[in-house]
Enzyme design. Structure first.
Site, PDB file in Angstrom:
ATOM      1  CE  LYS A 177      23.559  10.560  33.206  1.00 17.80           C
ATOM      2  NZ  LYS A 177      24.201  11.557  34.061  1.00 17.80           N
ATOM      3  CG  ASP A 206      21.829  10.109  27.032  1.00 15.12           C
ATOM      4  OD1 ASP A 206      22.639  11.017  26.783  1.00 15.12           O
ATOM      5  OD2 ASP A 206      22.159   9.001  27.478  1.00 15.12           O
ATOM      6  CG  HIS A 207      23.400  15.994  27.900  1.00 11.43           C
ATOM      7  ND1 HIS A 207      23.724  15.218  28.976  1.00 11.43           N
ATOM      8  CD2 HIS A 207      24.572  16.529  27.483  1.00 11.43           C
ATOM      9  CE1 HIS A 207      25.024  15.279  29.198  1.00 11.43           C
ATOM     10  NE2 HIS A 207      25.571  16.074  28.301  1.00 11.43           N
ATOM     11  CE  LYS A 211      27.498  15.668  24.422  1.00 15.01           C
ATOM     12  NZ  LYS A 211      27.782  16.968  24.998  1.00 15.01           N
ATOM     13  CG  HIS A 269      25.933  10.488  28.862  1.00 11.31           C
ATOM     14  ND1 HIS A 269      24.635  10.871  28.617  1.00 11.31           N
ATOM     15  CD2 HIS A 269      26.314  11.188  29.967  1.00 11.31           C
ATOM     16  CE1 HIS A 269      24.255  11.760  29.533  1.00 11.31           C
ATOM     17  NE2 HIS A 269      25.253  11.952  30.362  1.00 11.31           N
ATOM     18  CE  LYS A 369      32.349  13.748  36.775  1.00  7.09           C
ATOM     19  NZ  LYS A 369      31.918  14.468  35.557  1.00  7.09           N
TER      20      LYS A 369
HETATM   21  C1  BG6 Z   1      26.352  14.362  32.765  1.00  3.25           C
HETATM   22  C2  BG6 Z   1      27.110  13.787  33.929  1.00  3.25           C
HETATM   23  O1  BG6 Z   1      25.218  13.576  32.486  1.00  3.25           O
HETATM   24  O2  BG6 Z   1      27.201  14.405  31.627  1.00  3.25           O
HETATM   25  C3  BG6 Z   1      28.343  14.624  34.215  1.00  3.25           C
HETATM   26  O3  BG6 Z   1      26.266  13.752  35.083  1.00  3.25           O
HETATM   27  C4  BG6 Z   1      29.197  14.749  32.965  1.00  3.25           C
HETATM   28  O4  BG6 Z   1      29.092  14.057  35.279  1.00  3.25           O
HETATM   29  C5  BG6 Z   1      28.344  15.215  31.787  1.00  3.25           C
HETATM   30  O5  BG6 Z   1      30.205  15.695  33.234  1.00  3.25           O
HETATM   31  C6  BG6 Z   1      29.134  15.162  30.496  1.00  3.25           C
HETATM   32  O6  BG6 Z   1      28.412  15.804  29.490  1.00  3.25           O
HETATM   33  P1  BG6 Z   1      29.123  16.709  28.396  1.00  3.25           P
HETATM   34  O7  BG6 Z   1      28.019  17.155  27.495  1.00  3.25           O
HETATM   35  O8  BG6 Z   1      29.789  17.831  29.162  1.00  3.25           O
HETATM   36  O9  BG6 Z   1      30.116  15.820  27.742  1.00  3.25           O
END
Ligand code: BG6
Length: 527
Positions: A177, A206-207, A211, A269, A369
């Protein structure tokens, strides 16, 4: 483009076996992502004996680096990962033998990713690596680079013949992403990369899908008979999805100033959480069966016109405040941020899914944030029971049942329900039944990338996005981007850092008699 992909057994049948031989080429190997997450993920796979002995890494970077010093930097990354509890797991000793396995397989490669000559040399190196490590000609290209390079690298791989598969070998590309910055750019990028690659070779990451708790949404819904009959508009009042962070923009102002909370979190996400929560049951866990259902949900979201955007979308920006009692500066004072910036650091919105299961059930989404607490959760709020029975009792309100899927931190699932408070008078209390992952399962430290890298190696794209899914996500938010781009009078609401967000976000729910689940722990003021 040759369509003769390798014939292999269904990916799901290969799970828990060693991944097939392959070379992993990491573009952007000098970057943070590689050191902090990718290499520790590969290390964890090796530790779990999920990598083939015939595995190699080509670490591609713009500038040459002395091989030993480079490996040491990576080893350092793994060491800090295993001793860090932030991943949610327990700390573990650094396993030197596993690291040796990885280190012996890494070759550093330097080149300018925009020129053809680099790919000619990379092709030669791939052949040498294949001969040395018997990687069988399979290659996983991982694009851990700035998004502007995605298209160029794929073009170049295609032109150099490096994306070409044969009947017995595969070539796959993982793309991080952000995939596009709006609908038009996502479509253009899809069209561009599909000139060099077949859709089944593309793994759009999409990380959030790495999870465990996100993957568990499907397990919860479809491996238990008690939830599905209730999972619809007859029983559910509304759904709240929250992805709240306490961190600020950190050192990413360049990226964030032009991105903002909406682009950064929502079409990707947050929509992953929404589509897994709202989709129909797929016929199997085959990648396309699952992705068809996820895309259908996004396509069923009622399109927003500008009036809807004004009414149902709120944007906010954090000002100075306190996080865990420590004073922090406002967004506009962060390094690299325009002191008059109108970039949103929070977005809250209401969407409707216009299908038989969900029509009339609002989905409230919020992400921001510098909020009061770090939490990612999905709350399914059920309808209130009829009150008649309690009319002549001291009970004056019946609280609805809420099922909370806690994605992070404190991964778990809770169910809120009413119970009689012991005593002679009829009094009801709201109680909570809690399941915490860590109480039942040993949680290994994990980056969240292990499953995704392994899945790509075995050819299982279920946890990756297909072109239509990505575009469907952008299509939902495009009217918001359009209105915000066109009409500078759309309000940007300010909220103090460490709070639950601006009043507008609360109003989204209050106007229909609902309210967000509290963010601050009960003992702390919400704002
Ligand atoms: C990223 C965003 O893709 O996901 C960040 O660019 C965000 O801004 C992050 O902080 C959140 O991921 P996680 O795994 O920390 O919840």
């Amino acid at each position: 483009m040759d369509d003769a992909g390798p014939k292999s057994p269904p990916a799901t049948a290969q799970r828990a076996a060693k991944a097939p031989p392959c070379t992993m080429v990491i573009f952007g190997a000098g970057g943070d992502l590689t050191r902090r997450l990718l290499i520790p993920a590969v290390y964890n796979l090796a530790k779990d004996k999920l990598l083939s002995d015939n595995f190699a890494i080509i670490a591609a970077d713009r500038t040459p680096k002395p091989p030993e010093a480079y490996r040491d930097t990576l080893a350092q990354g793994v060491r800090s990962f295993v001793s860090d509890t932030a991943s949610g797991g327990e700390t573990e000793p650094f396993d030197a033998k596993t690291w040796e396995f990885i280190a012996a397989r890494i070759t550093h490669f330097a080149g300018d990713f925009t020129v053809a000559e680099t790919y000619a040399r990379l092709g030669d190196l791939l052949k040498t690596t294949e001969a040395q490590f018997h990687t069988g000609g399979n290659v996983l290209f991982y694009l851990a680079v700035a998004p502007q390079l995605f298209g160029t690298i794929v073009d170049r791989l295609g032109a150099a013949g490096l994306a070409q598969e044969t009947a017995n070998t595969w070539r796959r590309v993982i793309i991080q992403k952000p995939f596009g910055s709006d609908l038009a750019s996502a479509r253009a990028l899809n069209a561009r990369i599909l000139k060099s690659l077949d859709e089944r070779q593309i793994y759009r990451m999409d990380h959030f899908l790495g999870k465990e708790t996100v993957q568990n949404i499907m397990a919860l819904r479809f491996s238990n008979a008690i939830f599905e009959p209730l999972w619809n508009r007859d029983h559910i009042d509304h759904v709240q999805i929250t992805a709240a962070e306490t961190v600020g923009v950190e050192r990413r102002a360049n990226f964030y100033e032009v991105t903002g909370a909406l682009r950064d979190m929502v079409p990707n996400h947050v929509f992953q959480l929404l589509s897994l929560t709202a989709m129909e049951s797929p016929n199997s866990f085959a990648a396309d069966a699952v992705r068809n259902e996820k895309t259908k949900v996004l396509e069923a979201i009622r399109p927003l016109d500008f009036e809807d955007v004004r009414r149902n979308v709120v944007r906010g920006q954090y000002g100075p405040g306190h996080i865990n009692g420590v004073p922090v500066q406002g967004y506009r004072a962060e390094p690299g941020v325009d002191p008059h910036s109108r970039t949103e650091t929070l977005v809250a919105l209401q969407l409707e899914i216009d299908n038989w299961r969900w029509a009339g059930v609002p989905f409230y989404l919020r992400t921001g944030k510098r909020m009061a607490r770090r939490t990612t959760e999905i709350a399914i709020q059920f309808k209130k029971p009829p009150f008649a029975l309690f009319r002549d009792t001291p009970v004056d309100i019946l609280n609805p049942n809420v099922l909370i899927l806690q994605i992070q931190p404190d991964e778990g699932i809770s169910l809120q329900f009413g119970a009689k408070v012991p005593g002679p008078r009829l009094k009801l209390g709201t109680v909570q039944m809690d399941f915490r992952y860590k109480d039942y399962f040993h949680i290994e430290p994990s980056t969240g990338y292990e499953t995704l890298v392994y899945d790509c190696m075995i050819g299982d794209a279920m946890l990756f996005n297909r072109a239509d899914g990505v575009e469907a996500g952008w299509a939902v938010v495009q009217p918001i981007l359009d209105l915000w781009g066109e009409d500078k009078s759309v309000p940007l609401e300010f909220y103090a850092a460490g709070t639950t967000g601006p009043a507008g976000a609360d109003n989204l729910l209050w106007r229909s008699g609902r309210y967000w689940r509290p963010l601050a722990p009960a003992s702390e003021p919400g704002r």
